[in-house]
Design a protein around this motif. Structure first.
Motif, PDB file in Angstrom:
ATOM      1  N   LEU A 104      20.358 -16.513  66.001  1.00 41.43           N
ATOM      2  CA  LEU A 104      20.804 -15.641  64.868  1.00 41.43           C
ATOM      3  C   LEU A 104      19.394 -15.698  64.001  1.00 41.43           C
ATOM      4  CD1 LEU A 104      22.453 -13.740  63.260  1.00 41.43           C
ATOM      5  CD2 LEU A 104      23.475 -15.892  62.351  1.00 41.43           C
ATOM      6  N   ALA A 105      18.896 -16.899  63.788  1.00 43.26           N
ATOM      7  CA  ALA A 105      17.711 -16.921  63.031  1.00 43.26           C
ATOM      8  C   ALA A 105      16.615 -16.092  63.815  1.00 43.26           C
ATOM      9  CB  ALA A 105      17.127 -18.418  62.742  1.00 43.26           C
ATOM     10  N   ALA A 106      16.249 -16.354  64.905  1.00 39.95           N
ATOM     11  CA  ALA A 106      15.162 -15.567  65.817  1.00 39.95           C
ATOM     12  C   ALA A 106      15.662 -14.098  65.598  1.00 39.95           C
ATOM     13  CB  ALA A 106      15.230 -15.888  67.227  1.00 39.95           C
ATOM     14  N   THR A 107      16.808 -13.675  65.605  1.00 38.07           N
ATOM     15  CA  THR A 107      17.251 -12.272  65.354  1.00 38.07           C
ATOM     16  C   THR A 107      16.722 -11.690  64.181  1.00 38.07           C
ATOM     17  OG1 THR A 107      19.143 -12.713  67.148  1.00 38.07           O
ATOM     18  CG2 THR A 107      18.902 -10.633  65.635  1.00 38.07           C
ATOM     19  N   LEU A 108      16.898 -12.348  63.068  1.00 40.67           N
ATOM     20  CA  LEU A 108      16.326 -11.948  61.867  1.00 40.67           C
ATOM     21  C   LEU A 108      14.948 -11.929  61.899  1.00 40.67           C
ATOM     22  CD1 LEU A 108      16.904 -10.986  59.043  1.00 40.67           C
ATOM     23  CD2 LEU A 108      16.634 -13.190  58.224  1.00 40.67           C
ATOM     24  N   ARG A 163      12.351 -10.212  55.262  1.00 39.52           N
ATOM     25  CA  ARG A 163      11.723 -10.650  56.526  1.00 39.52           C
ATOM     26  C   ARG A 163      11.690 -12.404  55.938  1.00 39.52           C
ATOM     27  NH1 ARG A 163       6.533 -12.964  56.724  1.00 39.52           N
ATOM     28  NH2 ARG A 163       5.651 -12.963  58.899  1.00 39.52           N
ATOM     29  N   PRO A 164      12.012 -13.578  56.874  1.00 42.71           N
ATOM     30  CA  PRO A 164      11.779 -14.599  56.547  1.00 42.71           C
ATOM     31  C   PRO A 164      10.170 -15.092  56.462  1.00 42.71           C
ATOM     32  CG  PRO A 164      12.638 -14.434  58.738  1.00 42.71           C
ATOM     33  CD  PRO A 164      12.749 -13.159  58.244  1.00 42.71           C
ATOM     34  N   ASP A 165       9.762 -15.948  55.809  1.00 41.00           N
ATOM     35  CA  ASP A 165       8.495 -16.361  55.796  1.00 41.00           C
ATOM     36  C   ASP A 165       8.037 -17.305  56.903  1.00 41.00           C
ATOM     37  OD1 ASP A 165       7.456 -14.983  53.258  1.00 41.00           O
ATOM     38  OD2 ASP A 165       9.192 -16.174  52.489  1.00 41.00           O
ATOM     39  N   PHE A 166       9.112 -17.905  57.388  1.00 43.54           N
ATOM     40  CA  PHE A 166       8.834 -18.665  58.547  1.00 43.54           C
ATOM     41  C   PHE A 166      10.246 -19.040  59.286  1.00 43.54           C
ATOM     42  CE2 PHE A 166       9.449 -21.470  54.823  1.00 43.54           C
ATOM     43  CZ  PHE A 166      10.551 -22.393  55.209  1.00 43.54           C
ATOM     44  N   MET A 167      10.155 -19.599  60.420  1.00 50.35           N
ATOM     45  CA  MET A 167      11.381 -20.054  61.357  1.00 50.35           C
ATOM     46  C   MET A 167      11.315 -21.324  61.856  1.00 50.35           C
ATOM     47  SD  MET A 167      12.295 -16.479  63.638  1.00 50.35           S
ATOM     48  CE  MET A 167      10.847 -16.439  64.408  1.00 50.35           C
ATOM     49  N   GLY A 209      12.237 -19.478  54.136  1.00 48.71           N
ATOM     50  CA  GLY A 209      12.511 -19.285  55.673  1.00 48.71           C
ATOM     51  C   GLY A 209      13.955 -19.537  56.214  1.00 48.71           C
ATOM     52  N   ILE A 210      13.955 -19.205  57.367  1.00 51.02           N
ATOM     53  CA  ILE A 210      15.179 -19.173  58.179  1.00 51.02           C
ATOM     54  C   ILE A 210      15.403 -20.241  59.214  1.00 51.02           C
ATOM     55  CG2 ILE A 210      14.963 -17.461  59.630  1.00 51.02           C
ATOM     56  CD1 ILE A 210      17.654 -16.712  59.093  1.00 51.02           C
ATOM     57  N   SER A 211      16.413 -21.000  59.635  1.00 50.03           N
ATOM     58  CA  SER A 211      16.615 -21.967  60.497  1.00 50.03           C
ATOM     59  C   SER A 211      17.787 -21.838  61.186  1.00 50.03           C
ATOM     60  CB  SER A 211      16.539 -23.209  59.868  1.00 50.03           C
ATOM     61  OG  SER A 211      16.523 -24.501  60.910  1.00 50.03           O
ATOM     62  N   GLY A 212      17.955 -22.108  62.289  1.00 57.51           N
ATOM     63  CA  GLY A 212      19.333 -22.101  63.174  1.00 57.51           C
ATOM     64  C   GLY A 212      19.135 -22.984  64.466  1.00 57.51           C
ATOM     65  N   PHE A 213      20.513 -23.444  64.731  1.00 57.46           N
ATOM     66  CA  PHE A 213      20.686 -24.273  65.670  1.00 57.46           C
ATOM     67  C   PHE A 213      21.336 -23.621  67.029  1.00 57.46           C
ATOM     68  CE2 PHE A 213      20.199 -26.431  61.891  1.00 57.46           C
ATOM     69  CZ  PHE A 213      19.654 -27.743  62.171  1.00 57.46           C
ATOM     70  N   SER A 214      20.895 -23.488  68.041  1.00 58.22           N
ATOM     71  CA  SER A 214      21.645 -23.007  69.400  1.00 58.22           C
ATOM     72  C   SER A 214      21.841 -21.760  69.030  1.00 58.22           C
ATOM     73  CB  SER A 214      22.833 -24.050  69.525  1.00 58.22           C
ATOM     74  OG  SER A 214      23.423 -23.704  71.028  1.00 58.22           O
ATOM     75  N   ILE A 253      15.251 -22.912  52.482  1.00 58.93           N
ATOM     76  CA  ILE A 253      15.621 -22.297  54.254  1.00 58.93           C
ATOM     77  C   ILE A 253      16.961 -22.011  54.195  1.00 58.93           C
ATOM     78  CG2 ILE A 253      15.677 -23.414  56.305  1.00 58.93           C
ATOM     79  CD1 ILE A 253      13.547 -25.181  55.527  1.00 58.93           C
ATOM     80  N   LEU A 254      17.177 -20.999  54.811  1.00 64.67           N
ATOM     81  CA  LEU A 254      18.368 -20.107  55.053  1.00 64.67           C
ATOM     82  C   LEU A 254      18.834 -20.961  56.457  1.00 64.67           C
ATOM     83  CD1 LEU A 254      20.986 -18.357  54.512  1.00 64.67           C
ATOM     84  CD2 LEU A 254      19.541 -16.479  55.728  1.00 64.67           C
ATOM     85  N   ILE A 255      20.160 -21.540  56.456  1.00 67.15           N
ATOM     86  CA  ILE A 255      20.480 -22.411  57.580  1.00 67.15           C
ATOM     87  C   ILE A 255      21.577 -21.553  58.270  1.00 67.15           C
ATOM     88  CG2 ILE A 255      21.364 -24.565  58.501  1.00 67.15           C
ATOM     89  CD1 ILE A 255      20.281 -25.577  55.747  1.00 67.15           C
TER      90      ILE A 255
END
Length: 285
Positions: free
Chosen positions: A154-158, A167-171, A144-149, A72-74
């Motif tokens: 930024l995570a949702a932008t990717l 392309r992330p496999d999940f968010m 996957g990618i994860s992000g806070f606030s 997971i990319l944070i």
């Protein structure tokens, strides 16, 4: 008795290994564009980073004996003005490694009104993870990618603006900023990203969802006074309209920015829900 000492040794080695990341630059030859920040980077109270102008990745890999192959990319949050590197970054990465998941914390460059810069860092970071997946014992289709606030934005932008390779496999999105709509957005994040008085629907991520947007988990609190919970519900509804697998958990209290703070009333519960979701999506066993 030998098996007891073996378990203790395994636990100790796993903890030591997972708490010592290695650092790699996102742009080893220098990025093409500059965010215009010239003040030195510095850490302030609470592990928050100011003036980020150089993108780096802190890679925490789990012990091979418990490795699931998932990574997971944070993206830590901070209103695109700072980054909460500790409780929304390193602490989360360490938590993930204890479950056999690689946690990779991204220190992205702050936009400073250059809206494309954080996204370019995130795309390149995902490229780097995929290029090194075999060496890091990561499965290339379980990243996957994860992000806070604002990091969630930024995570949702990717997750809505990706190229084929990144392309992330999940968010996994924690109390995310999603929209640039003035009625719902976090105004500080919007101004820091786009610049004052600038309107750009391209960064209203609920409007950029497609059938290829990855499965998404959203976690937030109902009493969040900083980022309106409607950011998450709006995104969830649009995901379902496009037929995307999505789940959302809204806790009754906690406000904004709880991250990996152990004093959050639902600290253990959100972890159980997150790992259960990953198992349901077959990213971990």
């Amino acid at each position: 008795m030998k098996w007891i000492f073996s378990i203790i040794a395994l636990f100790f080695n796993t903890m030591i290994f997972s708490q010592n990341p290695f650092t790699i630059p996102v742009w080893p030859n220098g990025a093409k564009e500059n965010n215009g920040i010239i003040l030195p980077e510095k850490i302030i109270e609470g592990g928050r980073l100011l003036n980020s102008h150089t993108a780096e990745m802190y890679v925490y890999l789990p012990d091979k004996k418990i490795n699931t192959g998932t990574a997971i990319l944070i993206c830590p949050g901070g209103g695109y003005a700072r980054q909460a590197m500790q409780h929304e970054g390193h602490d989360f990465a360490k938590l993930l490694t204890r479950k056999g998941i690689a946690g990779i914390v991204l220190k992205y460059r702050l936009p400073n009104g250059h809206a494309d810069i954080p996204l370019s860092d995130t795309k390149e970071a995902m490229n780097i993870i995929r290029q090194n997946a075999s060496e890091w014992d990561i499965k290339a289709n379980q990243i996957g990618i994860s992000g806070f606030s604002a990091g969630g934005h930024l995570a949702a932008t990717l997750g809505t603006h990706f190229d084929k390779q990144n392309r992330p496999d999940f968010m996994i999105l924690f109390y995310p900023v999603i929209t640039m709509d003035n009625n719902l957005t976090h105004k500080g994040s919007k101004e820091n990203l786009l610049g004052k008085g600038i309107e750009n629907d391209n960064f209203s991520n609920e409007k950029q969802i497609s059938p290829t947007t990855p499965p998404t988990l959203l976690l937030l609190s109902d009493d969040d006074k900083s980022v309106h919970p409607a950011n998450s519900t709006l995104f969830y509804n649009e995901l379902k309209q496009k037929g995307i697998n999505a789940s959302m958990y809204i806790f009754p209290s906690g406000g904004h920015g709880w991250g990996c703070n152990t004093n959050f009333a639902y600290y253990k519960i959100w972890q159980d829900l997150l790992f259960d979701w990953l198992r349901h999506q077959k990213f971990i066993r």
